[in-house]
Design a protein around this motif. Structure first.
Motif, PDB file in Angstrom:
ATOM      1  N   THR A 175       0.822  -1.214   0.000  1.00 39.06           N
ATOM      2  CA  THR A 175       0.000   0.000   0.000  1.00 39.06           C
ATOM      3  C   THR A 175       0.850   1.256   0.000  1.00 39.06           C
ATOM      4  OG1 THR A 175      -1.656  -1.204   1.270  1.00 39.06           O
ATOM      5  CG2 THR A 175      -1.853   1.204   1.211  1.00 39.06           C
ATOM      6  N   ARG A 176       1.940   1.227   0.749  1.00 36.44           N
ATOM      7  CA  ARG A 176       2.834   2.386   0.850  1.00 36.44           C
ATOM      8  C   ARG A 176       4.190   2.040   0.249  1.00 36.44           C
ATOM      9  NH1 ARG A 176      -0.224   2.178   5.290  1.00 36.44           N
ATOM     10  NH2 ARG A 176       1.189   0.641   6.201  1.00 36.44           N
ATOM     11  N   LEU A 177       4.721   2.969  -0.529  1.00 39.57           N
ATOM     12  CA  LEU A 177       6.033   2.811  -1.153  1.00 39.57           C
ATOM     13  C   LEU A 177       6.905   4.009  -0.810  1.00 39.57           C
ATOM     14  CD1 LEU A 177       4.921   1.784  -4.776  1.00 39.57           C
ATOM     15  CD2 LEU A 177       5.599   0.236  -2.924  1.00 39.57           C
ATOM     16  N   LEU A 178       8.146   3.743  -0.460  1.00 38.58           N
ATOM     17  CA  LEU A 178       9.104   4.811  -0.195  1.00 38.58           C
ATOM     18  C   LEU A 178      10.412   4.454  -0.884  1.00 38.58           C
ATOM     19  CD1 LEU A 178       9.621   7.463   1.518  1.00 38.58           C
ATOM     20  CD2 LEU A 178      10.792   5.947   3.143  1.00 38.58           C
ATOM     21  N   LEU A 179      10.875   5.325  -1.763  1.00 31.39           N
ATOM     22  CA  LEU A 179      12.151   5.137  -2.446  1.00 31.39           C
ATOM     23  C   LEU A 179      13.142   6.157  -1.913  1.00 31.39           C
ATOM     24  CD1 LEU A 179      14.101   4.152  -4.700  1.00 31.39           C
ATOM     25  CD2 LEU A 179      12.942   5.775  -6.241  1.00 31.39           C
ATOM     26  N   ILE A 180      14.252   5.661  -1.376  1.00 34.48           N
ATOM     27  CA  ILE A 180      15.337   6.519  -0.901  1.00 34.48           C
ATOM     28  C   ILE A 180      16.480   6.326  -1.879  1.00 34.48           C
ATOM     29  CG2 ILE A 180      16.863   7.086   1.025  1.00 34.48           C
ATOM     30  CD1 ILE A 180      14.809   5.611   2.846  1.00 34.48           C
ATOM     31  N   GLY A 181      16.635   7.265  -2.787  1.00 26.85           N
ATOM     32  CA  GLY A 181      17.611   7.126  -3.859  1.00 26.85           C
ATOM     33  C   GLY A 181      18.793   8.058  -3.692  1.00 26.85           C
ATOM     34  N   CYS A 182      19.939   7.611  -4.166  1.00 27.64           N
ATOM     35  CA  CYS A 182      21.152   8.418  -4.130  1.00 27.64           C
ATOM     36  C   CYS A 182      21.701   8.549  -5.540  1.00 27.64           C
ATOM     37  CB  CYS A 182      22.205   7.773  -3.225  1.00 27.64           C
ATOM     38  SG  CYS A 182      23.716   8.760  -3.050  1.00 27.64           S
ATOM     39  N   GLN A 183      22.027   9.779  -5.920  1.00 26.48           N
ATOM     40  CA  GLN A 183      22.614  10.022  -7.230  1.00 26.48           C
ATOM     41  C   GLN A 183      24.024   9.427  -7.278  1.00 26.48           C
ATOM     42  OE1 GLN A 183      21.292  11.733  -9.977  1.00 26.48           O
ATOM     43  NE2 GLN A 183      23.126  11.073 -11.071  1.00 26.48           N
TER      44      GLN A 183
END
Length: 202
Positions: free
Chosen positions: A114-122
């Motif tokens: 139901t919930r999505l969280l993307l923690i991205g790094c360049q």
């Protein structure tokens, strides 16, 4: 039933900054004791093989190296409906497009978290086979983990300093410490081919 959270790191540790996501879940495992409702997973480059794990989760937190077109080392966090769009922002590698497909398939089958969280790094460097994280990216592991811990706490899943054992992480031989310590020097490791077959200089 308590909310079930899956924290996943995806990427390929053999291609420099591609390994950012995997190193984040390793760091979490080594430094934080997570409640039983939270599962840690090294998703690597497994693509559709990850579907069963998504089926069991209500919330998905993903760490990854993502080309946002920003300065190397920049962290950017996106949530929910925005996540699939950013996962396919640019085809840097096979695993990114593959994970976008994983989310789309899970949604189609009706069991996407139901919930999505993307923690991205360049990333700074992706074309160094056998290389490790560049310093500017490695320095963002702890800040990225803090973002995840804050998100978990807001949901009522409070982590404490300590360790979280998981049989869903990589073999110890390719964990960051062993991987970095075992790398030969630049003089010993030829990255462009076997010197025995190079043409002799004139």
């Amino acid at each position: 039933m308590a909310d079930r959270v899956l924290i996943m790191g995806i990427g390929n540790v053999l291609w420099a900054d591609e390994g950012f996501g995997v190193r984040c879940v390793e760091y979490l495992s080594e430094h934080w004791h997570l409640p039983a409702s939270v599962t840690l997973l090294d998703g690597g480059t497994q693509g559709l093989y990850l579907l069963p794990f998504l089926e069991e989760a209500d919330t998905l937190i993903v760490f990854d190296a993502v080309d946002y077109g920003l300065e190397p080392g920049t962290l950017k966090v996106v949530e929910d409906d925005e996540v699939p769009r950013f996962m396919g922002a640019k085809k840097m590698s096979l695993h990114q497009t593959g994970f976008q497909d994983v989310i789309a398939t899970a949604q189609l089958m009706g069991y996407c978290p139901t919930r999505l969280l993307l923690i991205g790094c360049q990333p700074e460097e992706l074309e160094d086979y056998g290389g490790g994280l560049r310093d500017v990216v490695a320095a963002k592991i702890a800040p990225a983990v803090r973002v995840a811990l804050s998100y978990l706490a807001q949901m009522g899943h409070v982590a404490k300093p300590g360790r979280t054992e998981s049989d869903l992480l990589a073999d110890p031989s390719i964990m960051q410490g062993a991987y970095e310590a075992g790398r030969p020097s630049e003089d010993e490791a030829c990255r462009v081919g076997d010197a025995r077959f190079f043409p002799a200089a004139d």
